[in-house]
Structure formats: structure tokens, C-alpha cells
Design an enzyme around this catalytic site. Structure first.
Site, PDB file in Angstrom:
ATOM      1  CG  HIS A   8      -0.239   0.129   2.514  1.00 16.46           C
ATOM      2  ND1 HIS A   8       0.356  -0.958   3.115  1.00 16.46           N
ATOM      3  CD2 HIS A   8      -0.005   1.187   3.312  1.00 16.46           C
ATOM      4  CE1 HIS A   8       0.902  -0.566   4.254  1.00 16.46           C
ATOM      5  NE2 HIS A   8       0.705   0.728   4.392  1.00 16.46           N
ATOM      6  CB  ALA A  35      19.965  -8.779   3.172  1.00 15.73           C
ATOM      7  CB  ALA A  53      21.758  -8.029  -1.072  1.00 17.54           C
ATOM      8  NE  ARG A  73      20.850  -2.916 -15.216  1.00 20.25           N
ATOM      9  CZ  ARG A  73      21.831  -3.641 -15.726  1.00 20.25           C
ATOM     10  NH1 ARG A  73      21.582  -4.581 -16.610  1.00 20.25           N
ATOM     11  NH2 ARG A  73      23.078  -3.423 -15.357  1.00 20.25           N
TER      12      ARG A  73
END
Length: 82
Positions: A8, A35, A53, A73
Site C-alpha cells: 500500500h 537482504a 541484495a 533489472r
């Protein structure tokens, strides 16, 4: 560790009002999320995906690939034996 799945968000309008919008987040099978990654909706992530990460995913990700960067990408495609 420390991943954010944004489902949201606030949308500002010219008249100064804010509205909450929600989006659909779909994550396929066998997905590794590195992470400190951020995944913003609406996004679909395919099967057999590795998200590096620190990546920020803002677009759909196809199956069988490695993605990374800001914005994320495709860095490499995987060949999956059946």
C-alpha cells in the site's frame, strides 16, 4: 533480512488530499529475496528468481532469472532442466 514488501502507498492529489492505494503482489515458487530489498506493488515475480541484495523491484520479473539494481533489472537468465 530487512526486506520491505510494499502493498500500500499514499497517492498525493493536486488539491492536497491523500488517498491510500493498494496493489497486488504475487511471488512465484523458489524465489530468493536478498537482504535489504524493496518490492513495490503492483508487481508479479515469476518462479525460480533470485533478487540481489539491496534491489528495488518496481516492475514485473519474468521466471528463471537473476535481477538486481535500483531499479531492479534482469542481469542473467537461467536455463532450467526439466
Amino acid at each position: 533480512m530487512n526486506c520491505v514488501l510494499l502493498t500500500h502507498y499514499l497517492t498525493p492529489h493536486k488539491d492536497g488530499n491523500l488517498t491510500y492505494d493498494t496493489g497486488k503482489l504475487t511471488i512465484g515458487n523458489d524465489v530468493f529475496i536478498g537482504a535489504n530489498s524493496v518490492i513495490a506493488t503492483p508487481v508479479t515475480i515469476g518462479d525460480n528468481v533470485v533478487i540481489a541484495a539491496g534491489s528495488v523491484v518496481t516492475r514485473n520479473i519474468p521466471s528463471n532469472c537473476l535481477v538486481g539494481g535500483v531499479p531492479a533489472r534482469v542481469l542473467r537468465n537461467f536455463v532450467v532442466d526439466k
